[in-house]
Design an enzyme around this catalytic site. Structure first.
Site, mmCIF file in Angstrom:
data_model
loop_
_atom_site.group_PDB
_atom_site.id
_atom_site.type_symbol
_atom_site.label_atom_id
_atom_site.label_comp_id
_atom_site.label_asym_id
_atom_site.label_seq_id
_atom_site.Cartn_x
_atom_site.Cartn_y
_atom_site.Cartn_z
ATOM 1 N N LYS A 222 0.824 -1.354 0.076
ATOM 2 C CA LYS A 222 0.092 0.090 0.024
ATOM 3 C C LYS A 222 0.675 1.348 0.161
ATOM 4 C CE LYS A 222 -4.306 -2.060 1.183
ATOM 5 N NZ LYS A 222 -5.359 -2.322 2.392
ATOM 6 N N ARG A 256 -3.664 -10.264 4.942
ATOM 7 C CA ARG A 256 -4.047 -10.061 3.496
ATOM 8 C C ARG A 256 -2.849 -9.409 2.728
ATOM 9 N NH1 ARG A 256 -6.233 -6.913 -0.519
ATOM 10 N NH2 ARG A 256 -7.709 -7.826 -1.885
HETATM 11 C C1 8Y7 Z 1 -8.186 -4.742 1.556
HETATM 12 C C2 8Y7 Z 1 -9.189 -5.392 1.038
HETATM 13 C C3 8Y7 Z 1 -8.080 -4.292 -0.525
HETATM 14 C C4 8Y7 Z 1 -7.863 -4.682 2.761
HETATM 15 C C5 8Y7 Z 1 -9.674 -6.110 3.151
HETATM 16 C C6 8Y7 Z 1 -5.383 -3.436 -1.838
HETATM 17 C C7 8Y7 Z 1 -10.161 -5.755 -1.244
HETATM 18 C C8 8Y7 Z 1 -6.397 -2.666 -1.992
HETATM 19 N N1 8Y7 Z 1 -7.523 -3.939 0.402
HETATM 20 N N2 8Y7 Z 1 -10.039 -6.022 1.676
HETATM 21 N N3 8Y7 Z 1 -9.118 -5.079 -0.267
HETATM 22 N N4 8Y7 Z 1 -8.679 -5.322 3.635
HETATM 23 N N5 8Y7 Z 1 -10.418 -6.908 3.874
HETATM 24 O O1 8Y7 Z 1 -4.007 -2.637 -2.115
HETATM 25 O O2 8Y7 Z 1 -7.099 -3.997 3.645
HETATM 26 O O3 8Y7 Z 1 -5.251 -4.592 -1.865
HETATM 27 S S1 8Y7 Z 1 -8.002 -3.759 -2.257
#
Ligand code: 8Y7
Length: 280
Positions: A222, A256
């Protein structure tokens, strides 16, 4: 709260778990169409499993800051064929969507978890989850919406506000009859938050444990990591692993990530180090 109840699996959270990110997006280098996109997404699923992923998170729409919304039918058509195969891989499958129609399709096809960046604020989305007997759900905090969320994020007290929001969203689901064991909360790093907000939230992440639900944290690649290191998105592996460990040390049970192999190694070493005496 030691297990995350999901459609087919009770995920043991006594050790930290790695959720691998699988983006199902048209491959700009191939003209093989939908079939080729499906095959490359499935190849990525298999790679992340070899690298040690505990959960796979499939997403058809980009939630990156400034991203355009994807038409419903296109999202359904992207996600469905990958999901049909992915549910046979022997691991819990999460689907990243905020659209109730996509949630219903995903649960029909056999998805284990719904990961909603809007935290089921749409009543139809909450209904889709409540109608299922046991799927898991991740409720994420976001201020604003992806198109504009980074314009001017503002908080009086970011940790208190995120905690209050998440607690309210969990309570709303509980009132619809969703068991507590199905619910995981997520601070939503990068979603309507400045660099300072994200790091204050990370420092104070233990406050988000008070409601009693497991936490999931997503720091992978990020932009706040770019702000601290000066690195482009392609060079944020070390920064992402460090952030994942910091999140786990502050109580996250699931991370994640894009870079599963490196994160799994780091967590193995971290687990062997144990807790310092003043934390044990
Ligand atoms: C997150 C996410 C994204 C996160 C959860 C990226 C879909 C942006 N970030 N879902 N999604 N938590 N639960 O940079 O931080 O991966 S998308």
């Amino acid at each position: 709260m030691h297990y995350w109840q999901t459609s087919r699996y009770d995920i043991d959270l006594s050790r930290p778990r790695v959720m691998g990110i699988v983006n199902i997006t048209p491959d700009s280098f191939s003209d093989g169409g939908r079939h080729a996109d499906t095959r490359s997404a499935l190849a990525h699923c298999e790679r992340l499993l070899r690298e040690g992923a505990d959960i796979l998170d499939l997403g058809g729409e980009s939630s990156r800051p400034g991203a355009q919304a994807l038409p419903l039918q296109e999202e359904l058509d992207r996600v469905r064929p990958v999901l049909r195969e992915a549910v046979r891989l022997g691991v819990p499958i999460s689907v990243d969507t905020y659209k109730p129609e996509v949630m219903r399709m995903a649960l029909d096809v056999g998805a284990d978890i719904v990961n909603d960046i809007f935290a089921l604020r749409s009543p139809a989305a909450a209904e889709a989850i409540a109608a299922h007997p046991r799927c898991g759900v991740c409720l994420m905090h976001m201020q604003g919406e992806p198109k504009s969320m980074q314009a001017a994020p503002h908080y009086e007290d970011v940790a208190a506000e995120v905690r209050c929001f998440l607690e309210e969203r969990a309570q709303a689901l509980r009132e619809r009859g969703v068991a507590a064991a199905r619910i995981v909360l997520d601070p939503g790093y990068g979603f309507g938050k400045s660099v300072e907000h994200n790091f204050e939230l990370l420092r104070r992440q233990p406050e988000l444990l008070a409601p009693g639900y497991p936490l999931l944290a997503g720091w992978s690649r990020k932009s706040s990591l770019g702000a601290v290191t000066g690195r482009d998105v392609a060079d944020r592996l070390a920064a992402s692993v460090a952030a994942a460990l910091a999140a786990v040390e502050r109580g996250a049970r699931i991370v994640r990530v894009h870079d599963v192999a490196a994160t799994v190694d780091a967590l193995k070493v971290w687990a062997h180090a144990g807790l310092p005496s003043w934390q044990a």
